[in-house]
Design a protein around this motif. Sequence first.
Motif, short mmCIF file in Angstrom:
data_model
loop_
_atom_site.label_atom_id
_atom_site.label_comp_id
_atom_site.label_asym_id
_atom_site.label_seq_id
_atom_site.Cartn_x
_atom_site.Cartn_y
_atom_site.Cartn_z
N ARG A 131 0.75 -1.34 0.09
CA ARG A 131 0.08 -0.22 0.13
C ARG A 131 0.90 1.25 0.04
NH1 ARG A 131 -3.62 -2.61 -1.70
NH2 ARG A 131 -5.59 -3.57 -0.59
N HIS A 132 1.94 1.18 0.96
CA HIS A 132 2.83 2.35 0.83
C HIS A 132 3.42 2.51 -0.55
CE1 HIS A 132 3.23 2.49 5.43
NE2 HIS A 132 2.43 3.28 4.90
N ALA A 133 3.82 1.44 -1.43
CA ALA A 133 4.46 1.64 -2.66
C ALA A 133 3.38 2.25 -3.62
CB ALA A 133 5.02 0.22 -3.30
N GLU A 134 2.14 1.55 -3.55
CA GLU A 134 1.01 2.14 -4.30
C GLU A 134 0.94 3.77 -4.10
OE1 GLU A 134 -2.08 -0.22 -3.37
OE2 GLU A 134 -1.67 -1.85 -4.57
N ASP A 179 3.16 5.78 -2.98
CA ASP A 179 4.36 6.58 -3.46
C ASP A 179 4.05 6.88 -4.89
OD1 ASP A 179 5.26 6.59 -0.98
OD2 ASP A 179 6.83 5.12 -1.27
N ARG A 180 3.68 5.62 -5.76
CA ARG A 180 3.53 5.80 -6.91
C ARG A 180 2.39 6.81 -7.37
NH1 ARG A 180 3.76 0.03 -8.04
NH2 ARG A 180 2.33 0.03 -6.68
N ALA A 181 1.29 6.60 -6.75
CA ALA A 181 0.12 7.55 -6.94
C ALA A 181 0.61 9.00 -6.79
CB ALA A 181 -0.93 7.43 -5.97
N GLU A 224 -6.81 15.93 -11.74
CA GLU A 224 -7.78 15.56 -10.71
C GLU A 224 -8.03 14.16 -10.61
OE1 GLU A 224 -11.38 17.51 -12.38
OE2 GLU A 224 -10.52 19.59 -11.99
N ARG A 225 -7.91 13.23 -11.83
CA ARG A 225 -7.96 11.73 -11.47
C ARG A 225 -6.71 11.32 -10.73
NH1 ARG A 225 -9.83 12.52 -16.65
NH2 ARG A 225 -7.96 12.22 -17.61
N ALA A 226 -5.55 12.08 -10.79
CA ALA A 226 -4.25 11.44 -10.05
C ALA A 226 -4.41 11.78 -8.71
CB ALA A 226 -3.12 12.14 -10.78
N GLN A 227 -5.13 13.03 -8.40
CA GLN A 227 -5.51 13.29 -6.94
C GLN A 227 -6.48 12.44 -6.37
OE1 GLN A 227 -4.26 16.18 -5.11
NE2 GLN A 227 -5.04 14.66 -3.71
#
Length: 143
Positions: A14-17, A19-21, A90-93
């Motif tokens: 979850r932390h890796a996800e 960080d990627r986001a 906005e999608r990335a947020q």
Amino acid sequence: MARKFPLAALLRLRHAEQDRAASALAAANDRVRDAADARVAARRSLADAQDPQSAGDAATLSAIAAARAATRGMLEELDAVARTRRADAERAQEQYTAARRAALGLEKLEEQHVASETAAELRTEQNALDEVAARRRAEGGAR
């Protein structure tokens, strides 16, 4: 010895996800800023265009009009690019927020696990101390 948090691998994922986001969000925000900068530069170019009053002949006036029309067209395209990039940001947020929410739930579970394990260790230690104290009292009373 404390037990390892059973969901530690999932928490790392979850932390890796997250960080990627976060990285994707930063890149999207950079693209939004780049589009805004390009738009400002195009507006400046349109404002700095030669004054039609100073045109000496019809050919120069025609060239000024063509340049302004091209710049306006470019501004419209830049507006469309800016809208698209804002939507992407906005999608990335939203993706970052979802990833953070998923990690946060697991972080809270980990905190509860650590607190529970610490309490269990302290109970075990206190029981051992109580046992030692009880033996010493029993030995002292037998003397």
